[in-house]
Design a protein around this motif. Structure first.
Motif, short mmCIF file in Angstrom:
data_model
loop_
_atom_site.label_atom_id
_atom_site.label_comp_id
_atom_site.label_asym_id
_atom_site.label_seq_id
_atom_site.Cartn_x
_atom_site.Cartn_y
_atom_site.Cartn_z
N GLU A 94 60.51 -19.19 48.05
CA GLU A 94 59.79 -20.31 48.66
C GLU A 94 59.41 -21.37 47.62
N ALA A 95 58.50 -21.01 46.75
CA ALA A 95 57.98 -21.94 45.75
C ALA A 95 57.24 -21.14 44.70
N PRO A 96 57.08 -21.69 43.50
CA PRO A 96 56.34 -20.94 42.47
C PRO A 96 54.88 -20.75 42.84
N GLY A 97 54.34 -19.61 42.41
CA GLY A 97 52.91 -19.40 42.50
C GLY A 97 52.29 -19.67 41.14
N GLU A 98 51.06 -19.19 40.96
CA GLU A 98 50.35 -19.50 39.71
C GLU A 98 51.07 -18.92 38.48
N ASP A 99 51.50 -17.64 38.58
CA ASP A 99 52.15 -17.01 37.42
C ASP A 99 53.43 -17.75 37.04
N GLU A 100 54.18 -18.13 38.08
CA GLU A 100 55.46 -18.79 37.84
C GLU A 100 55.24 -20.19 37.25
N ASP A 101 54.21 -20.87 37.75
CA ASP A 101 53.87 -22.21 37.24
C ASP A 101 53.53 -22.13 35.76
N LEU A 102 52.78 -21.08 35.39
CA LEU A 102 52.37 -20.97 33.98
C LEU A 102 53.54 -20.58 33.09
N LYS A 103 54.43 -19.74 33.61
CA LYS A 103 55.55 -19.25 32.78
C LYS A 103 56.79 -20.12 32.87
N GLY A 104 56.93 -20.87 33.94
CA GLY A 104 58.13 -21.70 34.10
C GLY A 104 59.33 -20.91 34.57
N GLU A 105 59.07 -19.73 35.16
CA GLU A 105 60.18 -18.89 35.63
C GLU A 105 59.85 -18.36 37.03
N VAL A 155 46.76 -26.09 45.27
CA VAL A 155 45.63 -25.61 46.08
C VAL A 155 44.38 -26.23 45.46
N PRO A 156 43.31 -26.42 46.24
CA PRO A 156 42.12 -27.05 45.67
C PRO A 156 41.64 -26.34 44.41
N GLU A 157 41.19 -27.13 43.44
CA GLU A 157 40.73 -26.58 42.16
C GLU A 157 39.76 -25.42 42.39
N GLY A 158 39.95 -24.34 41.66
CA GLY A 158 39.03 -23.20 41.79
C GLY A 158 39.37 -22.28 42.95
N THR A 159 40.39 -22.65 43.74
CA THR A 159 40.78 -21.80 44.88
C THR A 159 41.88 -20.85 44.42
N ALA A 160 41.75 -19.60 44.82
CA ALA A 160 42.79 -18.63 44.46
C ALA A 160 43.92 -18.70 45.48
N GLY A 161 45.05 -18.15 45.12
CA GLY A 161 46.13 -18.00 46.09
C GLY A 161 47.10 -19.16 46.08
N ASN A 162 48.03 -19.07 47.02
CA ASN A 162 49.11 -20.05 47.11
C ASN A 162 49.13 -20.65 48.50
N ARG A 163 49.83 -21.74 48.66
CA ARG A 163 50.04 -22.25 50.02
C ARG A 163 51.52 -22.50 50.23
N LYS A 164 51.90 -22.47 51.51
CA LYS A 164 53.29 -22.75 51.88
C LYS A 164 53.57 -24.23 51.59
N PRO A 165 54.74 -24.54 51.04
CA PRO A 165 55.05 -25.96 50.85
C PRO A 165 55.16 -26.69 52.18
N THR A 166 54.82 -27.96 52.19
CA THR A 166 54.93 -28.73 53.44
C THR A 166 56.40 -29.05 53.71
N LYS A 167 56.63 -29.48 54.96
CA LYS A 167 57.99 -29.86 55.34
C LYS A 167 58.49 -30.98 54.42
N GLN A 168 57.59 -31.93 54.13
CA GLN A 168 57.99 -33.06 53.28
C GLN A 168 58.32 -32.60 51.85
#
Ligand code: URA
Length: 295
Positions: A134-145, A181-194
């Motif tokens: 789907e899309a990167p989460g927090e770990d993927e964003d930090l590692k780039g993988e 996701v809003p600053e300080g919020t845990a978790g991921n969100r589904k990417p929008t259609k756009q």
């Protein structure tokens, strides 16, 4: 040229090379500019076509298929957008050029402003099998993988259970930046259609370069990103679809299996992967055939 590189320094920090791709991070000035741009875009009235502006190739809206199982790629998001230009004399070079382009992409200013890395994709340019998430989460964003967090570790186990390694396959996502996701919020969100429509040309170009013999779409969003809203993952999984002539198996996302750890659900995903192994004419042992059969 020197002048434009100098000007660029106001907007990006060059960080390091990762898999031959130069990673960059936006400076605070650039992030603030993008946040202002995102706010201005959000404030535009709905009736203005192509809200993303000239850089956002969202003109020609894609036709979407109904819930039919006869799924053609003409229902895919942003299929009317011109494909990304692929340059380079080898697959490695072609992927590197695409990754470099993605690494400075700001078509989704709100995502570009918050990302640590563009998570382009990882694996073998000659892979016979490609996994699409789907899309990167927090770990993927930090590692780039892609797929390096908990769901990723499970995906790695699934790949190993098939008798393959992460290095033999290719792993990519529909969206290359972490959905904010809003600053300080845990978790991921589904990417929008756009966001999916804007980003999927990169994945499409990756598929065109790699030319896998089979693909696995992990979860409903991966299927939606490639085909449009064609059905629930529960109704689609287990049956091959075809993406631009390539057999594609939809199955549950590994994060679903982390939430539902019964052998029944694990077996469903495993049966989908067995079909992929058969499709690729891979050897399958008796032991592999029987994984997760005991409930
Ligand atoms: N989930 C995804 O869909 N992709 C990733 O890269 C990580 C988690």
């Amino acid at each position: 040229m020197t002048e434009s590189v100098e000007a660029l320094r106001n907007y990006v920090h060059f960080l390091h090379e990762h898999d031959g791709v130069r990673q960059v991070r936006l400076t605070r000035t650039a992030q603030q500019g993008l946040q202002r741009l995102a706010a201005a875009v959000k404030a535009l009235p709905e009736s203005i076509p192509n809200k993303g502006g000239p850089d956002n190739l969202l003109s020609g809206r894609a036709q979407r298929a109904g819930g039919s199982r006869e799924i053609s790629t003409s229902s895919a998001p942003s299929v009317n957008e011109p494909p990304l230009e692929i340059s380079g004399s080898s697959k490695v070079e072609q992927l590197r050029h695409l990754a470099e382009r993605a690494s400075v992409c700001v078509k989704c200013p709100h995502l570009a402003a918050r990302r640590h890395n563009v998570v382009f994709g990882v694996g073998n340019p000659d892979a016979k099998l490609m996994f699409v998430g789907e899309a990167p989460g927090e770990d993927e964003d930090l590692k780039g993988e892609p797929f390096v967090g908990r769901a990723g570790q499970l995906l790695t186990k699934m790949i190993l259970a098939m008798g393959l390694t992460r290095e033999q396959v290719y792993i990519g996502n529909i969206v290359k930046c972490r959905p904010d996701v809003p600053e300080g919020t845990a978790g991921n969100r589904k990417p929008t259609k756009q966001e999916m429509e804007t980003c999927v040309p990169y994945l499409r170009a990756q598929i065109e370069v790699i030319k896998p013999s089979a693909m696995v779409a992990l979860g409903a969003t991966a299927v939606e990103g490639l085909f449009g809203p064609v059905g629930t993952i529960g109704s689609l999984r287990g049956k091959f679809l075809e993406y631009r002539g390539i057999p594609l198996m939809p199955t549950y996302h590994p994060s679903y299996l982390l939430r539902n750890q019964s052998n029944t659900e694990k077996r469903k995903v495993w049966e989908d992967l067995l079909k992929i192994m058969e499709q690729l004419e891979m050897p399958i042992s008796e032991k592999q055939r029987n994984f997760f059969l005991r409930t």
